[in-house]
Design a protein around this motif. Sequence first.
Motif, short mmCIF file in Angstrom:
data_model
loop_
_atom_site.label_atom_id
_atom_site.label_comp_id
_atom_site.label_asym_id
_atom_site.label_seq_id
_atom_site.Cartn_x
_atom_site.Cartn_y
_atom_site.Cartn_z
N VAL A 44 33.78 5.68 49.92
CA VAL A 44 34.73 6.71 50.35
C VAL A 44 35.23 7.49 49.13
N TYR A 45 35.63 6.77 48.07
CA TYR A 45 36.16 7.45 46.88
C TYR A 45 35.12 8.39 46.28
N VAL A 46 33.87 7.92 46.22
CA VAL A 46 32.82 8.76 45.63
C VAL A 46 32.61 10.01 46.48
N CYS A 137 42.79 9.45 34.99
CA CYS A 137 43.15 10.45 36.02
C CYS A 137 44.45 10.13 36.78
N THR A 138 44.67 8.88 37.13
CA THR A 138 45.88 8.58 37.92
C THR A 138 47.15 8.76 37.08
N PRO A 139 47.23 8.17 35.87
CA PRO A 139 48.41 8.45 35.05
C PRO A 139 48.60 9.94 34.78
N VAL A 160 57.18 0.19 35.46
CA VAL A 160 55.83 0.27 36.04
C VAL A 160 55.47 -1.11 36.55
N VAL A 161 55.27 -1.23 37.85
CA VAL A 161 54.86 -2.53 38.41
C VAL A 161 53.35 -2.49 38.58
N GLY A 162 52.66 -3.36 37.84
CA GLY A 162 51.19 -3.37 37.80
C GLY A 162 50.73 -3.08 36.38
N ARG A 163 49.84 -3.91 35.87
CA ARG A 163 49.41 -3.77 34.46
C ARG A 163 47.90 -3.56 34.35
N SER A 164 47.33 -2.82 35.29
CA SER A 164 45.88 -2.61 35.23
C SER A 164 45.52 -1.72 34.05
N ASP A 165 44.26 -1.83 33.63
CA ASP A 165 43.79 -1.02 32.50
C ASP A 165 43.65 0.45 32.88
N ILE A 166 43.54 0.72 34.19
CA ILE A 166 43.30 2.11 34.59
C ILE A 166 44.58 2.84 35.01
N VAL A 167 45.60 2.08 35.41
CA VAL A 167 46.86 2.74 35.81
C VAL A 167 48.03 2.23 34.95
N GLY A 168 48.45 0.99 35.17
CA GLY A 168 49.71 0.49 34.59
C GLY A 168 49.80 0.64 33.08
N CYS A 185 55.92 -4.56 34.62
CA CYS A 185 56.04 -5.81 35.39
C CYS A 185 54.67 -6.14 36.00
N HIS A 186 54.50 -7.40 36.36
CA HIS A 186 53.21 -7.85 36.90
C HIS A 186 53.43 -9.07 37.77
N SER A 187 52.34 -9.70 38.17
CA SER A 187 52.42 -10.79 39.16
C SER A 187 53.19 -12.00 38.65
N ASN A 191 62.23 -12.51 38.45
CA ASN A 191 63.34 -11.64 38.89
C ASN A 191 62.96 -10.16 38.93
N LEU A 192 61.87 -9.91 39.61
CA LEU A 192 61.33 -8.53 39.66
C LEU A 192 62.37 -7.53 40.19
N ALA A 193 63.06 -7.92 41.28
CA ALA A 193 63.99 -6.98 41.92
C ALA A 193 65.10 -6.56 40.95
N ALA A 204 54.94 1.99 41.48
CA ALA A 204 54.32 0.79 42.08
C ALA A 204 52.82 0.98 42.09
N ALA A 205 52.11 0.14 41.33
CA ALA A 205 50.63 0.18 41.29
C ALA A 205 50.15 -1.26 41.42
N ILE A 206 50.32 -1.79 42.63
CA ILE A 206 50.13 -3.22 42.86
C ILE A 206 48.96 -3.48 43.81
N GLY A 207 48.95 -2.76 44.95
CA GLY A 207 47.95 -3.02 45.98
C GLY A 207 48.44 -3.97 47.05
N CYS A 208 49.79 -4.07 47.21
CA CYS A 208 50.38 -4.88 48.30
C CYS A 208 51.20 -3.94 49.19
N PRO A 209 50.77 -3.72 50.42
CA PRO A 209 51.46 -2.75 51.27
C PRO A 209 52.94 -3.07 51.46
N ILE A 258 49.83 10.49 45.26
CA ILE A 258 49.13 10.30 43.98
C ILE A 258 47.60 10.35 44.15
N GLY A 259 47.08 10.00 45.32
CA GLY A 259 45.63 10.08 45.57
C GLY A 259 45.07 11.47 45.25
N PRO A 260 45.58 12.52 45.92
CA PRO A 260 45.09 13.87 45.62
C PRO A 260 45.34 14.31 44.17
P1 NAD Z 1 44.83 -3.94 40.10
O1 NAD Z 1 44.43 -4.04 41.54
O2 NAD Z 1 43.78 -4.08 39.05
O3 NAD Z 1 45.96 -4.98 39.75
C1 NAD Z 1 47.14 -5.13 40.50
C2 NAD Z 1 48.32 -5.26 39.57
O4 NAD Z 1 49.46 -5.56 40.35
C3 NAD Z 1 48.15 -6.38 38.54
O5 NAD Z 1 48.51 -5.89 37.27
C4 NAD Z 1 49.11 -7.45 39.01
O6 NAD Z 1 49.71 -8.17 37.94
C5 NAD Z 1 50.14 -6.66 39.79
N1 NAD Z 1 50.71 -7.47 40.85
C6 NAD Z 1 50.03 -8.12 41.84
N2 NAD Z 1 50.89 -8.79 42.62
C7 NAD Z 1 52.12 -8.57 42.12
C8 NAD Z 1 53.41 -9.02 42.48
N3 NAD Z 1 53.60 -9.83 43.51
N4 NAD Z 1 54.45 -8.61 41.74
C9 NAD Z 1 54.28 -7.79 40.67
N5 NAD Z 1 53.07 -7.35 40.29
C10 NAD Z 1 52.01 -7.74 41.00
O7 NAD Z 1 45.62 -2.56 39.89
P2 NAD Z 1 45.12 -1.05 40.09
O8 NAD Z 1 43.66 -0.93 39.92
O9 NAD Z 1 46.04 -0.26 39.24
O10 NAD Z 1 45.43 -0.77 41.62
C11 NAD Z 1 46.69 -0.95 42.20
C12 NAD Z 1 46.77 -0.21 43.52
O11 NAD Z 1 46.67 1.17 43.27
C13 NAD Z 1 45.67 -0.52 44.52
O12 NAD Z 1 46.19 -0.43 45.81
C14 NAD Z 1 44.66 0.59 44.27
O13 NAD Z 1 43.87 0.84 45.43
C15 NAD Z 1 45.59 1.73 44.01
N6 NAD Z 1 45.04 2.82 43.19
C16 NAD Z 1 45.26 4.07 43.66
C17 NAD Z 1 44.83 5.15 42.94
C18 NAD Z 1 45.12 6.51 43.45
O14 NAD Z 1 44.43 7.45 43.12
N7 NAD Z 1 46.18 6.67 44.23
C19 NAD Z 1 44.13 4.96 41.74
C20 NAD Z 1 43.94 3.67 41.27
C21 NAD Z 1 44.41 2.59 42.02
#
Ligand code: NAD
Length: 279
Positions: A44-46, A137-139, A160-168, A185-187, A191-193, A204-209, A258-260
């Motif tokens: 889908v992304y491609v 691109c996302t940052p 910034v919640v999430g420490r991925s190499d591509i976003v956080g 912050c990360h997983s 005391n995240l709150a 929020a860049a976590i992937g948890c709805p 942020i997607g678009p």
């Molecule tokens: P990732 O999936 O590689 O990693 C998730 C991050 O969230 C990790 O750093 C982890 O430590 C953190 N995390 C997980 N559970 C947590 C918790 N309970 N509390 C705190 N932190 C927690 O990260 P990603 O690749 O940056 O993707 C994150 C989300 O962003 C996904 O839903 C992805 O689909 C989405 N995304 C969207 C776009 C866009 O264009 N909108 C681009 C990239 C990613």
Amino acid sequence: MGKILDGKGLSDKILNKLADSILENNYSPTLAVILVGNNPASEVYVSVKEKACNKIGIKSVVYKFDENTEESVILNQIRELNENKDIDGILVQLPLPKHIDKFKVIETISPQKDVDGFTLYNFGRVALGLKPHCYPCTPKGILTLLDEYKIQIEGKNVVVVGRSDIVGKPLANIFLKRNATVTICHSKTKNLAEITNRADILVAAIGCPKFITAEMVKDGAILIDVGISRVDGKLSGDIDFDEVFDKVAYITPVPKGIGPMTIASLMENTLELYKSHNH
Ligand code: NAD
């Protein structure tokens, strides 16, 4: 809806500008996309990226490989694209199958064609506060959106919640360069709150709805939702939008946030690389 940071609207504006510039100047940028396997989300992304290219006059060439393709085949394809003067940007759609070393693949991309800004060279320059060939691109999309709404960043508490190499990680570095006080912050964060409650700008860049709820958010905060998850066939962000809406000053929706903006940044990066090459 004055609180909505309209990523879709700004993205459309940017894409139209790019299309005009490509047409007027007779530019012919080309983006190469490598897709390995058949992860449905990646497909889908491609296709979204291909569509954006087609819309604005960037040529996109997708190289599709079978799930079981050997790593060396992918590396050789990238080397060939590095040498090919007709190719301006190279993008490898992540994730890659487990038997392929992601870092090796990314490092094989020439930094001058690294349209995602993922190579060590470009990542490192962002970490040092220096200009890379391309920002990820996302940052980049997030900062473009905040700047469009003239949201001040200097001196703000950014979480910034999430420490991925591509976003956080790159995003935190960009905020730091813009003189924000940044917490990542990360997983394993305790005391995240308590920490998110101090955020003037919360990403929020976590992937948890709907992970970020109203009690995690300060009154008047600016909320950036990067997360994209599919729940019952619908897209959902990491922030509980309806619950936090009354509390916040600004918020990005999912979808149309942020997607678009990420797609718009990818198109900008491709054109910038094209201009930097000798055609
Ligand atoms: P990732 O999936 O590689 O990693 C998730 C991050 O969230 C990790 O750093 C982890 O430590 C953190 N995390 C997980 N559970 C947590 C918790 N309970 N509390 C705190 N932190 C927690 O990260 P990603 O690749 O940056 O993707 C994150 C989300 O962003 C996904 O839903 C992805 O689909 C989405 N995304 C969207 C776009 C866009 O264009 N909108 C681009 C990239 C990613």
